[in-house]
Motif scaffolding. Structure first.
Motif, PDB file in Angstrom:
ATOM      1  N   TYR A  91      41.485  38.471  38.021  1.00 37.59           N
ATOM      2  CA  TYR A  91      41.570  39.908  37.752  1.00 37.59           C
ATOM      3  C   TYR A  91      41.817  40.682  39.052  1.00 37.59           C
ATOM      4  O   TYR A  91      42.787  41.449  39.158  1.00 37.59           O
ATOM      5  CB  TYR A  91      40.276  40.360  37.071  1.00 37.59           C
ATOM      6  CG  TYR A  91      40.371  41.642  36.260  1.00 37.59           C
ATOM      7  CD1 TYR A  91      41.523  42.419  36.234  1.00 37.59           C
ATOM      8  CD2 TYR A  91      39.289  42.071  35.482  1.00 37.59           C
ATOM      9  CE1 TYR A  91      41.594  43.584  35.488  1.00 37.59           C
ATOM     10  CE2 TYR A  91      39.359  43.235  34.726  1.00 37.59           C
ATOM     11  CZ  TYR A  91      40.508  43.988  34.744  1.00 37.59           C
ATOM     12  OH  TYR A  91      40.568  45.145  33.997  1.00 37.59           O
ATOM     13  N   HIS A  92      40.954  40.488  40.046  1.00 36.13           N
ATOM     14  CA  HIS A  92      41.123  41.213  41.317  1.00 36.13           C
ATOM     15  C   HIS A  92      41.041  40.295  42.519  1.00 36.13           C
ATOM     16  O   HIS A  92      40.844  40.751  43.650  1.00 36.13           O
ATOM     17  CB  HIS A  92      40.055  42.297  41.458  1.00 36.13           C
ATOM     18  CG  HIS A  92      40.119  43.337  40.389  1.00 36.13           C
ATOM     19  ND1 HIS A  92      39.410  43.221  39.222  1.00 36.13           N
ATOM     20  CD2 HIS A  92      40.827  44.498  40.290  1.00 36.13           C
ATOM     21  CE1 HIS A  92      39.670  44.273  38.448  1.00 36.13           C
ATOM     22  NE2 HIS A  92      40.522  45.055  39.068  1.00 36.13           N
ATOM     23  N   GLY A  93      41.110  39.009  42.272  1.00 38.47           N
ATOM     24  CA  GLY A  93      41.196  38.074  43.384  1.00 38.47           C
ATOM     25  C   GLY A  93      39.885  37.780  44.099  1.00 38.47           C
ATOM     26  O   GLY A  93      39.901  37.172  45.165  1.00 38.47           O
ATOM     27  N   PRO A 106      39.766  41.093  47.961  1.00 38.22           N
ATOM     28  CA  PRO A 106      40.947  41.749  48.519  1.00 38.22           C
ATOM     29  C   PRO A 106      41.271  43.111  47.944  1.00 38.22           C
ATOM     30  O   PRO A 106      42.161  43.780  48.473  1.00 38.22           O
ATOM     31  CB  PRO A 106      42.068  40.740  48.228  1.00 38.22           C
ATOM     32  CG  PRO A 106      41.588  39.957  47.061  1.00 38.22           C
ATOM     33  CD  PRO A 106      40.112  39.892  47.180  1.00 38.22           C
ATOM     34  N   ASN A 107      40.577  43.530  46.877  1.00 35.85           N
ATOM     35  CA  ASN A 107      40.850  44.878  46.364  1.00 35.85           C
ATOM     36  C   ASN A 107      39.930  45.917  46.977  1.00 35.85           C
ATOM     37  O   ASN A 107      39.997  47.092  46.633  1.00 35.85           O
ATOM     38  CB  ASN A 107      40.725  44.916  44.833  1.00 35.85           C
ATOM     39  CG  ASN A 107      39.303  44.641  44.379  1.00 35.85           C
ATOM     40  OD1 ASN A 107      38.597  43.855  45.017  1.00 35.85           O
ATOM     41  ND2 ASN A 107      38.878  45.267  43.302  1.00 35.85           N
ATOM     42  N   GLU A 108      39.049  45.484  47.884  1.00 29.92           N
ATOM     43  CA  GLU A 108      38.170  46.429  48.576  1.00 29.92           C
ATOM     44  C   GLU A 108      38.595  46.488  50.047  1.00 29.92           C
ATOM     45  O   GLU A 108      39.208  45.543  50.555  1.00 29.92           O
ATOM     46  CB  GLU A 108      36.707  45.981  48.470  1.00 29.92           C
ATOM     47  CG  GLU A 108      36.147  46.067  47.054  1.00 29.92           C
ATOM     48  CD  GLU A 108      36.042  47.504  46.539  1.00 29.92           C
ATOM     49  OE1 GLU A 108      35.709  48.407  47.326  1.00 29.92           O
ATOM     50  OE2 GLU A 108      36.327  47.725  45.343  1.00 29.92           O
ATOM     51  N   PRO A 109      38.241  47.594  50.707  1.00 28.39           N
ATOM     52  CA  PRO A 109      38.580  47.699  52.132  1.00 28.39           C
ATOM     53  C   PRO A 109      37.966  46.527  52.913  1.00 28.39           C
ATOM     54  O   PRO A 109      36.891  46.041  52.555  1.00 28.39           O
ATOM     55  CB  PRO A 109      37.939  49.025  52.548  1.00 28.39           C
ATOM     56  CG  PRO A 109      37.727  49.782  51.290  1.00 28.39           C
ATOM     57  CD  PRO A 109      37.532  48.773  50.211  1.00 28.39           C
TER      58      PRO A 109
ATOM     59  N   HIS C 180      44.263  45.918  39.911  1.00 29.33           N
ATOM     60  CA  HIS C 180      44.444  44.532  39.468  1.00 29.33           C
ATOM     61  C   HIS C 180      45.899  44.094  39.489  1.00 29.33           C
ATOM     62  O   HIS C 180      46.180  42.897  39.460  1.00 29.33           O
ATOM     63  CB  HIS C 180      43.844  44.333  38.071  1.00 29.33           C
ATOM     64  CG  HIS C 180      44.703  44.855  36.965  1.00 29.33           C
ATOM     65  ND1 HIS C 180      44.557  46.098  36.409  1.00 29.33           N
ATOM     66  CD2 HIS C 180      45.731  44.284  36.293  1.00 29.33           C
ATOM     67  CE1 HIS C 180      45.444  46.270  35.448  1.00 29.33           C
ATOM     68  NE2 HIS C 180      46.179  45.188  35.365  1.00 29.33           N
ATOM     69  N   PHE C 183      47.037  41.379  41.637  1.00 28.37           N
ATOM     70  CA  PHE C 183      46.557  40.017  41.425  1.00 28.37           C
ATOM     71  C   PHE C 183      46.985  39.478  40.073  1.00 28.37           C
ATOM     72  O   PHE C 183      47.786  38.560  39.994  1.00 28.37           O
ATOM     73  CB  PHE C 183      45.030  39.974  41.560  1.00 28.37           C
ATOM     74  CG  PHE C 183      44.567  40.619  42.824  1.00 28.37           C
ATOM     75  CD1 PHE C 183      44.644  39.914  44.028  1.00 28.37           C
ATOM     76  CD2 PHE C 183      44.139  41.937  42.857  1.00 28.37           C
ATOM     77  CE1 PHE C 183      44.281  40.525  45.219  1.00 28.37           C
ATOM     78  CE2 PHE C 183      43.770  42.540  44.038  1.00 28.37           C
ATOM     79  CZ  PHE C 183      43.837  41.838  45.226  1.00 28.37           C
ATOM     80  N   LEU C 184      46.442  40.088  39.043  1.00 32.07           N
ATOM     81  CA  LEU C 184      46.588  39.530  37.704  1.00 32.07           C
ATOM     82  C   LEU C 184      48.045  39.281  37.338  1.00 32.07           C
ATOM     83  O   LEU C 184      48.368  38.265  36.717  1.00 32.07           O
ATOM     84  CB  LEU C 184      45.934  40.488  36.694  1.00 32.07           C
ATOM     85  CG  LEU C 184      45.851  39.990  35.260  1.00 32.07           C
ATOM     86  CD1 LEU C 184      44.884  38.822  35.138  1.00 32.07           C
ATOM     87  CD2 LEU C 184      45.403  41.118  34.317  1.00 32.07           C
ATOM     88  N   THR C 207      46.412  45.476  49.014  1.00 29.53           N
ATOM     89  CA  THR C 207      45.773  45.133  47.738  1.00 29.53           C
ATOM     90  C   THR C 207      44.508  45.958  47.479  1.00 29.53           C
ATOM     91  O   THR C 207      43.832  45.741  46.488  1.00 29.53           O
ATOM     92  CB  THR C 207      45.408  43.637  47.716  1.00 29.53           C
ATOM     93  OG1 THR C 207      44.518  43.370  48.816  1.00 29.53           O
ATOM     94  CG2 THR C 207      46.650  42.763  47.834  1.00 29.53           C
ATOM     95  N   ALA C 208      44.212  46.874  48.399  1.00 32.50           N
ATOM     96  CA  ALA C 208      42.994  47.676  48.235  1.00 32.50           C
ATOM     97  C   ALA C 208      43.359  49.160  48.186  1.00 32.50           C
ATOM     98  O   ALA C 208      43.203  49.895  49.168  1.00 32.50           O
ATOM     99  CB  ALA C 208      42.018  47.404  49.383  1.00 32.50           C
ATOM    100  N   PHE C 327      50.192  33.988  38.323  1.00 37.44           N
ATOM    101  CA  PHE C 327      48.835  33.906  38.850  1.00 37.44           C
ATOM    102  C   PHE C 327      47.852  33.388  37.804  1.00 37.44           C
ATOM    103  O   PHE C 327      46.832  32.793  38.129  1.00 37.44           O
ATOM    104  CB  PHE C 327      48.410  35.299  39.313  1.00 37.44           C
ATOM    105  CG  PHE C 327      47.327  35.326  40.355  1.00 37.44           C
ATOM    106  CD1 PHE C 327      47.534  34.782  41.624  1.00 37.44           C
ATOM    107  CD2 PHE C 327      46.103  35.904  40.086  1.00 37.44           C
ATOM    108  CE1 PHE C 327      46.539  34.816  42.591  1.00 37.44           C
ATOM    109  CE2 PHE C 327      45.096  35.948  41.049  1.00 37.44           C
ATOM    110  CZ  PHE C 327      45.314  35.386  42.312  1.00 37.44           C
ATOM    111  N   VAL C 340      41.604  39.395  30.589  1.00 39.84           N
ATOM    112  CA  VAL C 340      40.511  39.827  31.478  1.00 39.84           C
ATOM    113  C   VAL C 340      39.560  40.805  30.806  1.00 39.84           C
ATOM    114  O   VAL C 340      38.373  40.865  31.146  1.00 39.84           O
ATOM    115  CB  VAL C 340      41.030  40.409  32.814  1.00 39.84           C
ATOM    116  CG1 VAL C 340      41.647  39.306  33.651  1.00 39.84           C
ATOM    117  CG2 VAL C 340      42.003  41.558  32.603  1.00 39.84           C
ATOM    118  N   THR C 357      35.079  50.420  45.245  1.00 39.47           N
ATOM    119  CA  THR C 357      35.940  51.599  45.385  1.00 39.47           C
ATOM    120  C   THR C 357      37.162  51.485  44.477  1.00 39.47           C
ATOM    121  O   THR C 357      37.708  52.503  44.054  1.00 39.47           O
ATOM    122  CB  THR C 357      36.422  51.748  46.836  1.00 39.47           C
ATOM    123  OG1 THR C 357      37.088  50.534  47.208  1.00 39.47           O
ATOM    124  CG2 THR C 357      35.251  51.978  47.773  1.00 39.47           C
ATOM    125  N   SER C 358      37.575  50.276  44.152  1.00 37.14           N
ATOM    126  CA  SER C 358      38.786  50.120  43.340  1.00 37.14           C
ATOM    127  C   SER C 358      38.546  50.467  41.881  1.00 37.14           C
ATOM    128  O   SER C 358      39.474  50.493  41.095  1.00 37.14           O
ATOM    129  CB  SER C 358      39.330  48.696  43.455  1.00 37.14           C
ATOM    130  OG  SER C 358      38.752  47.838  42.505  1.00 37.14           O
TER     131      SER C 358
END
Lengths: 422, 422, 422
Positions: A91-93, A106-109, C180, C183-184, C207-208, C327, C340, C357-358
């Motif tokens: 979903y978000h790695g 990886p989807n967060e800072p 997402h 990634f997804l 990615t963020a 993926f 998901v 945060t995402s």
């Protein structure tokens, strides 16, 4: 019979139930090692004690057992990517190692504190005796129970797993109940006096065994005696080991065995069966017979844990065979056992039972488990058996004694109920 | 409409429910005799009023109806061995006769008091009128209801059983509701004035029948009148008989019938239908038509009680036939009835209904059953009808009277609502 | 994470639930017009917000949407006859027009007051934008939301509907969650730098995303920015529109779209997707690709709303493709989204989440819906958005801005988030 309150205590094994908490003090045999994926292969699903997990093997060969749902927003990690020492949620790695640590978010800072704060729930895993063991409890994991078959070569051992459609305690009662062998597994027209064992004359000639329960630190010995010729008794010393292990003595020449009755959830259990020969390899014919569901193992649909003879097909019972060959018309000793335990309902109503002298081992098992769960709920001290180790160097055994001799007075018989050299 | 409290009272029939207790004062028609096994043949399963039973016939030909689960530890007696005048549980060999007495308890010592103390729960059984009857109540069983068809030769009678996927009361409402015949079972392009009956002109020309409810000791007469030519009325006197029997008058020349709406559990019922000719054998063609699901009976999957046209396949409705042939596009009068009652839900929410004058028989049945169940719960005295016997020598009948004449003033019509010679 | 109390408030949409009441202030997109029967054709079933309806088109072409169960005694109107401007229950011939008025009640006397007193529950219906809209609330229906695609020719638009096996809010979270995409929906070995969009380099390289939530009267803009070359940011302004609409910006050259996440019941939702080109017809190849489940639409079993890749078949996941191509190893962007969200459970336990945060758009949507539902429960005043109309003349858009520029300061970008000419 059990009061409803005790039946609930005995049968509920989720994370919040007293019995579930007791069991989580022990290592849990979870699946056979042949079912565990190879390194970097896709994960597999596993339900255990009412919890949903995924099991994978990382690049370095370590086994990870994680809660199935990603801690982020709950997507299933079964669909995850097993890559470079971690299982990555698609979903978000987010990527988790076998300890549950998040290796990548990886989807967060890059400087987000979440990456160190959030962990996947991970269960310590061990591979031993052809079985994957998980520790689902708090704190430090104890020693594994040092079963004899953990030490034999792989060639000397055969392990299988199948699903049973009832509560673990009920399934296990079918094994501790030594009296039923005289009936359920009987051959209708058996005449051969030489077959002393499973369907043999000892079981036919005295169908009302006398019981002796002897408590041990790891469980109890469930001795049952049948009167045989010459004023003797045929004693079988079955073993119950906390929290869900049983051993029954082999027929002469047969392999030794241990069975595990592991809760999948409260209405289903996993049966894991190890058969082994301490000092010789298992022959191909014997191994194949077990795969085919003969004797100690159960036949399953290829590639699954679903038995071929099962509840929703009336165990493929054949009424003609029931009249002419076997007592039940059902193929396979284990399928016969499953029938009598599963048809009592997913969780039997034990307030409706009528127990007799032949049910003493069943009663002892319930009492022991209920008492241990209550004690642990009260004092928070796991029972000594949870420490595993040498307490599990036990065998089931059998022997013929003079009728007036108690088994505990036979040094030879008692010695044979322990693994040689211990 | 019914208050939710009354709806619960009407529809719940388990051992602890008021309606379940009332019904257990009566003999319960359970299955057709063609479904009951022959002597020493394997038992069959039966769910009745929410309880699970097995039915078998012993070596002497007596029928036994036992609770399915063995009183010992709950294994299913369906898998039991029917041998030498008893059904033997395959788990430990306990053997029960048709009265529930334990004939053998071979896993207990010979002198164990358990063998006399423990009984299987057994239900008295009778075979009459092509039907197996069970008594599920306390104390002495009453007389069977002396339905006319209990006395006719087997050749004169046809009995079938099928399952309906809703509560018994709801299914029965579909039968007591005489008004729907003008619609549900109508042919779209019917023109033949000679067919007076089921789909005939009487039903087409006056679609709003007038009702007369006349209470009897065993139930009530549900008279409904349609205005016909020459200032006359076509009266049909349907019968409701406690606790779940209905009779509707035959078309001229047709067989007589009784239907039984027996709870399987609260969300399913058994429909047992007897069609009979008091003074002549049923011809082969008529018998075959009934087997094929025409008129009074329903088509089922071979060897089962599962209807071919059913809820999960939208009753094989054909929208083209609905435009051109039948009002519903569904084959079979009984499948049409099942559709309108089953699609209201397994237990209809009767708080949402809007009842009119055409629902008077439906209302009367509910009221009668609720009142009887309440009275029995209060005073513990079964209603007179529970005594069975001659109170059930009743027929449904029909006739054409001058419009101003009340049916109860027609000696001829009233006489034809009783079995001749009573 | 959400407290359990808030999770219940967010996810329950039946007639008595606060969120269900809020939604019933709005027009509900119910099905595609291609699924609505032609005049006088048989009705179809529809479950919506936990209620069971039938939908039909009368002789004059008007659409009727009625509660499935006849108000008389509950028989299903799905089996009814659609004839001469009304749907007739086959049980007793009651006939209802599209407003729910009873046109015929032939089993009651002609002068019965019931015919005017009893109505079928009927829902006002509108046909617009290729969609059937129903109003399930009290009082006068408001204006339709004036989405841009309501005004484009049919040739310029493609509409499809499929079922998703989880709560509407959870399904919608998958769409609002812009992070997402990196990634997804990624391709495993993508190298082409030119593909800027769905699986392109913008999504791979950062990615963020950074988020900006801007509330509007009809919902909010969920802006998310990715750093790209030359000190710029790639901004995407997604749209959330009350109560369950989302828009995401198209790739350059792609069709525009709106998705609707409509509760079927609390554990299932309908996804209705409109893709359109404001100023040109959809080509045949593009239309066929959508039918085949590519990009914006989902592949379904022919003639149904059941996706081909779905929960009970593990979305036909291919582990080899997962290693080498996509993926997930799952075909179809929408099937990937469904995996998901559905695998988190029918109604996710949001107390177990760990949001970062995402997840800001997800959080904003939940907050907005919960606040609106609470406010409406308290003051009984529908939100302005329920009035529909021009508040819905909105687009999702995207653009590249200097990194230090806020999107709300870019007049061009903000203008492109409204339908041109408004």
């Amino acid at each position: 019979m059990l009061k409803n309150e005790d039946n609930i205590l005995l049968t509920r094994t989720g994370p919040d139930a007293a019995m579930g908490k007791l069991m989580r003090c022990f290592w849990i045999p979870a699946m056979t090692l042949t079912e565990v994926p190879a390194a970097d292969e896709p994960p597999v699903r596993l339900r255990l004690l009412g919890e949903d997990l995924v099991v994978y093997r990382d690049t370095k060969g370590r086994v990870g057992a994680l809660e199935e749902r990603c801690p982020h927003r709950g997507a299933s990690l079964f669909f995850g990517r097993n890559e470079e020492c971690g299982l990555r949620c698609v979903y978000h790695g987010w990527k988790f190692d076998v300890s549950g640590e998040c290796l990548d978010m990886p989807n967060e800072p890059p400087d987000s504190p979440m990456k160190t704060r959030v962990r996947a729930r991970a269960f310590p895993a061990r591979e031993a005796g052809g079985i994957l063991w998980l520790y689902m409890g708090e704190g430090e994991a104890p020693m594994l129970p040092d079963f004899e078959w953990l030490g034999v070569p792989e060639t000397h051992r055969y392990v299988s797993r199948w699903e049973q459609e009832c509560n673990y305690a009920q399934a296990m009662e079918g094994e501790l109940d030594g009296a039923h062998v005289s009936f359920l597994h009987r051959l209708v027209n058996a005449v051969d006096d030489d077959e002393r064992a499973l369907t043999g004359s000892y079981f036919r000639d005295d169908t009302a065994p006398k019981w002796l329960i002897q408590d041990t630190d790891s469980g109890f010995i469930a001795g049952n005696a049948r009167f045989v010729a010459d004023q003797k008794s045929y004693w079988r010393l079955n073993q119950f080991l906390l929290p869900f292990y049983t051993m029954i003595p082999p027929r002469p020449g047969d392999a030794l065995l241990t069975r595990m009755w592991v809760p999948k959830d409260d209405e289903h259990c996993w049966v894991i069966c190890v058969t082994f020969r301490p000092d010789q390899a298992i022959g191909e014919a014997e191994r194949q017979a077990w795969k085919d569901g003969e004797n100690s193992h159960r036949k399953v649909e290829p590639g699954t844990t679903r038995p071929t003879e099962r509840l929703d097909n009336d165990y493929l019972m054949d009424r003609v065979e029931q009249k002419t060959i076997t007592f039940t018309g059902i193929k396979g000793i284990r399928a016969q056992d499953a029938m009598v335990t599963e048809t009592a309902g997913a969780i039997a109503d034990r307030s409706k039972e009528h127990l007799g002298t032949s049910d003493r081992a069943v009663v002892a098992m319930r009492r022991r488990l209920i008492n241990e769960a209550r004690a642990y709920a009260e004092d928070g001290k796991p029972p000594p058996a949870a420490q595993g180790g040498a307490l599990y160097r036990i065998r089931a055994t059998s022997g013929v004694l003079p009728r007036e001799q108690k088994p505990e007075d036979s040094a030879e018989l008692m010695a044979s109920s322990r693994v040689p050299g211990n």
